[in-house]
Design an enzyme around this catalytic site. Structure first.
Site, PDB file in Angstrom:
ATOM      1  N   ALA A 118       0.829  -1.213   0.000  1.00  0.00           N
ATOM      2  CA  ALA A 118       0.000   0.000   0.000  1.00  0.00           C
ATOM      3  C   ALA A 118       0.864   1.265   0.000  1.00  0.00           C
ATOM      4  CB  ALA A 118      -0.902  -0.001   1.231  1.00  0.00           C
ATOM      5  N   PRO A 119       0.464   2.327  -0.674  1.00  0.00           N
ATOM      6  CA  PRO A 119      -0.795   2.513  -1.409  1.00  0.00           C
ATOM      7  C   PRO A 119      -0.767   2.022  -2.861  1.00  0.00           C
ATOM      8  CG  PRO A 119       0.426   4.558  -1.396  1.00  0.00           C
ATOM      9  CD  PRO A 119       1.259   3.571  -0.612  1.00  0.00           C
ATOM     10  N   GLY A 120       0.291   1.344  -3.264  1.00  0.00           N
ATOM     11  CA  GLY A 120       0.224   0.697  -4.569  1.00  0.00           C
ATOM     12  C   GLY A 120       0.997   1.377  -5.691  1.00  0.00           C
ATOM     13  N   SER A 121       1.925   2.290  -5.338  1.00  0.00           N
ATOM     14  CA  SER A 121       2.698   2.947  -6.415  1.00  0.00           C
ATOM     15  C   SER A 121       3.401   1.885  -7.250  1.00  0.00           C
ATOM     16  CB  SER A 121       3.783   3.861  -5.838  1.00  0.00           C
ATOM     17  OG  SER A 121       3.305   4.578  -4.766  1.00  0.00           O
ATOM     18  N   ASP A 140      -0.921  -5.990   2.238  1.00  0.00           N
ATOM     19  CA  ASP A 140      -0.599  -4.969   3.238  1.00  0.00           C
ATOM     20  C   ASP A 140      -1.552  -5.143   4.411  1.00  0.00           C
ATOM     21  OD1 ASP A 140       1.110  -2.051   2.892  1.00  0.00           O
ATOM     22  OD2 ASP A 140      -0.253  -2.284   4.613  1.00  0.00           O
ATOM     23  N   CYS A 236      13.207   3.579   1.497  1.00  0.00           N
ATOM     24  CA  CYS A 236      13.471   5.001   1.246  1.00  0.00           C
ATOM     25  C   CYS A 236      14.243   5.593   2.419  1.00  0.00           C
ATOM     26  CB  CYS A 236      12.171   5.757   0.977  1.00  0.00           C
ATOM     27  SG  CYS A 236      10.993   5.651   2.326  1.00  0.00           S
TER      28      CYS A 236
HETATM   29  C1  LIG Z   1       7.118   1.785   2.345  1.00  0.00           C
HETATM   30  S1  LIG Z   1       5.468   1.372   2.542  1.00  0.00           S
HETATM   31  C2  LIG Z   1       5.076   0.551   1.032  1.00  0.00           C
HETATM   32  C3  LIG Z   1       4.907   1.453  -0.134  1.00  0.00           C
HETATM   33  C4  LIG Z   1       4.388   0.714  -1.360  1.00  0.00           C
HETATM   34  N1  LIG Z   1       5.254  -0.400  -1.706  1.00  0.00           N
HETATM   35  C5  LIG Z   1       4.239   1.639  -2.545  1.00  0.00           C
HETATM   36  O1  LIG Z   1       5.159   1.689  -3.372  1.00  0.00           O
HETATM   37  O2  LIG Z   1       3.201   2.294  -2.679  1.00  0.00           O
HETATM   38  C6  LIG Z   1       5.497   0.057   3.665  1.00  0.00           C
HETATM   39  C7  LIG Z   1       4.185  -0.653   3.860  1.00  0.00           C
HETATM   40  O3  LIG Z   1       4.395  -1.749   4.750  1.00  0.00           O
HETATM   41  C8  LIG Z   1       3.181  -1.994   5.395  1.00  0.00           C
HETATM   42  N2  LIG Z   1       3.417  -2.858   6.575  1.00  0.00           N
HETATM   43  C9  LIG Z   1       3.493  -2.527   7.886  1.00  0.00           C
HETATM   44  N3  LIG Z   1       3.693  -3.634   8.632  1.00  0.00           N
HETATM   45  C10 LIG Z   1       3.751  -4.678   7.771  1.00  0.00           C
HETATM   46  C11 LIG Z   1       3.901  -6.081   7.931  1.00  0.00           C
HETATM   47  N4  LIG Z   1       4.048  -6.628   9.135  1.00  0.00           N
HETATM   48  N5  LIG Z   1       3.875  -6.856   6.835  1.00  0.00           N
HETATM   49  C12 LIG Z   1       3.715  -6.316   5.602  1.00  0.00           C
HETATM   50  N6  LIG Z   1       3.564  -4.991   5.394  1.00  0.00           N
HETATM   51  C13 LIG Z   1       3.597  -4.193   6.469  1.00  0.00           C
HETATM   52  C14 LIG Z   1       2.688  -0.599   5.741  1.00  0.00           C
HETATM   53  O4  LIG Z   1       1.299  -0.593   5.971  1.00  0.00           O
HETATM   54  C15 LIG Z   1       3.099   0.182   4.507  1.00  0.00           C
HETATM   55  O5  LIG Z   1       2.011   0.322   3.625  1.00  0.00           O
END
Ligand SMILES: C[S@@+](CC[C@H](N)C(=O)[O-])C[C@H]1O[C@@H](n2cnc3c(N)ncnc32)[C@H](O)[C@@H]1O
Length: 442
Positions: A118-121, A140, A236
């Site tokens: 999430a959010p799916g980029s 997610d 990031c």
């Molecule tokens: C860096 S963001 C992902 C961004 C996404 N890949 C994008 O490009 O839009 C990290 C994500 O990890 C999720 N997250 C948190 N705890 C997690 C878990 N235990 N297992 C998998 N995902 C988790 C968060 O909700 C968050 O959306």
């Protein structure tokens, strides 16, 4: 504006980037990030997307190293409120965030896991790279964030995805050695995002706690990957504890090796082989680091790993549920698929090769969706129509998806003024004899 950073953080930045690099990094904190976007090739060619964008008053230039990526140079109003955005012709995304999918290179027909999606980029980018074929399990566990993920998948017209809401560490067992490719983009301390989010300067102390979660997710990702498959790990943040240290531990304990990641024309640095009292294997230089003071995007770390052999399967695998999917000839959907194909004059055999679920809505899927079982899934496939007809009523997403291929019952607006009056909900003058639902196209 030069930001006052605590001594400890300054020391850390100097160790990472050198004295000049550390100052340059602090110089961009809070300066704001330029708006970048990616043309969604599932909905439009770059040329077509630009025709509409320019009519809306936007101007953009190509981003180096990223096919279909652009940087806005004129934004008369927020791009997120544009008609182009509503139509799903584009996805607003940081330039560096477009790179991990390019390093992963998912292909049409493959099974792909996006473990923290999430959010799916990156999910929407991969769906486009896969030409809407194969399957992406986009996971997610955060419910609110996953609603944005589902919305973005519908807006961009992705058919080849199923969204699950599981803690990522469960997926390795559920999907043991299932996927051709896995993207792991886990939660991180986000030190690379300081241009747009100066508050990220305070988050680096979370590294230790986050690296434990990142490690659990890395193990799960490696387990879910087929032998010979590819895993991309990206964050990031600039913190080596969350980047090189996690990858080095994977190299030490699991059958994976690092492959080279390089991006033409982008300023990037090799992964670190040492930092303060930590040391990492020489091959870590095959990973890349990007810094926010050196390019238009956020700071990022990207490593590409290949699984070299199979692992011992888990003693027990959670079951999961198959989706109740049928083909277009099945009695429960054949009237609807035929009525849609006839009404909109879709190309012969258009629905062959897709599967359907007839629930409250008629959803359309790629055949690969039937190969897996799912736990705690929400959004799946694309909601195409409400099957109360025939003829069934298309959803907005269904109209955007089928409208591209329709040859009848389509009203093609001819000029920007007509589009404007339609958007203002003024009455459209149309030819006589139109019956049933019409797709408006521009
Ligand atoms: C860096 S963001 C992902 C961004 C996404 N890949 C994008 O490009 O839009 C990290 C994500 O990890 C999720 N997250 C948190 N705890 C997690 C878990 N235990 N297992 C998998 N995902 C988790 C968060 O909700 C968050 O959306």
């Amino acid at each position: 504006m030069m930001v006052q950073a605590p001594e400890e953080l300054r020391g850390l930045l100097t160790d990472l980037l050198g004295p000049e690099g550390g100052e340059a990094f602090l110089g961009v904190v809070g300066q704001g990030a330029p708006t970048a976007f990616r043309v969604n090739t599932l909905k439009a060619t770059d040329h077509r997307a630009f025709e509409l964008l320019e009519e809306e008053g936007f101007r953009a230039e190509p981003l180096r190293g990223v096919p279909h990526g652009y940087l806005l140079t004129e934004e008369p109003f927020p791009l997120g409120r544009s008609f182009s955005h509503f139509l799903g012709n584009l996805y607003i995304q940081d330039p560096s965030s477009m790179l991990p999918p390019l390093a992963l290179r998912p292909a049409p027909g493959e099974l792909v896991l996006d473990l923290a999606a999430a959010p799916g980029s990156k999910t929407t980018q991969m769906a486009a790279m896969m030409e809407n074929r194969g399957l992406i399990v986009a996971n997610d566990p955060k419910v609110r964030r996953s609603t944005f993920l589902s919305f973005n998948l519908m807006r961009t017209g992705a058919v080849n995805t199923v969204v699950t809401l599981l803690p990522g560490n469960r997926l390795g067992r559920l999907y043991f050695e299932t996927f051709d490719r896995v993207l792991l983009d886990p939660p991180c301390s986000a030190l690379g995002t300081v241009k747009a989010a100066p508050e990220a300067l305070r988050w680096w102390r979370r590294s230790e706690r986050l690296s434990r979660l990142q490690w659990d997710l890395m193990v799960s990702a490696i387990k879910a990957l087929k032998p010979g498959g590819v895993l991309v790990y990206s964050t990031c943040t600039l913190m080596p504890q969350e980047n090189e240290a996690v990858v080095a531990e994977a190299l030490r304990r699991y059958p994976v090796e690092l492959e080279e990641v390089r991006f033409e024309g982008l300023k990037a640095h090799p992964g670190l082989t040492s930092f303060q009292d930590l040391s990492f294997p020489q091959e870590m230089s095959r990973a890349v680091r990007l810094y926010p003071h050196e390019g238009p995007g956020e700071g990022f770390f990207i490593a590409r790993l290949r699984k070299t052999s199979g692992m011992k399967p888990p003693l027990e695998r959670p079951g999961g549920e198959r989706l109740p999917l049928v083909d277009s000839h099945h009695p429960s959907v054949k009237d609807f698929s035929k009525a849609l194909a006839d009404h909109f004059g879709l190309p012969e055999g258009f629905f062959e090769g897709f599967l359907f679920e007839r629930a409250k809505e008629l959803r359309i899927f790629t055949p690969e969706a039937a190969r897996l079982s799912y736990l705690n899934y929400t959004h799946r496939g694309l909601p195409l129509a409400r099957p109360e007809g025939p003829p069934p009523a298309l959803t907005t997403w269904g109209a955007q998806f089928l409208g591209l291929f329709a040859s009848q019952n389509v009203i093609d607006l001819q000029d920007p003024m007509e589009l404007l009056s339609y958007l203002r909900r003024e009455e459209l003058v149309v030819s006589d004899g139109l019956r049933g639902q019409q797709v408006i196209r521009y």
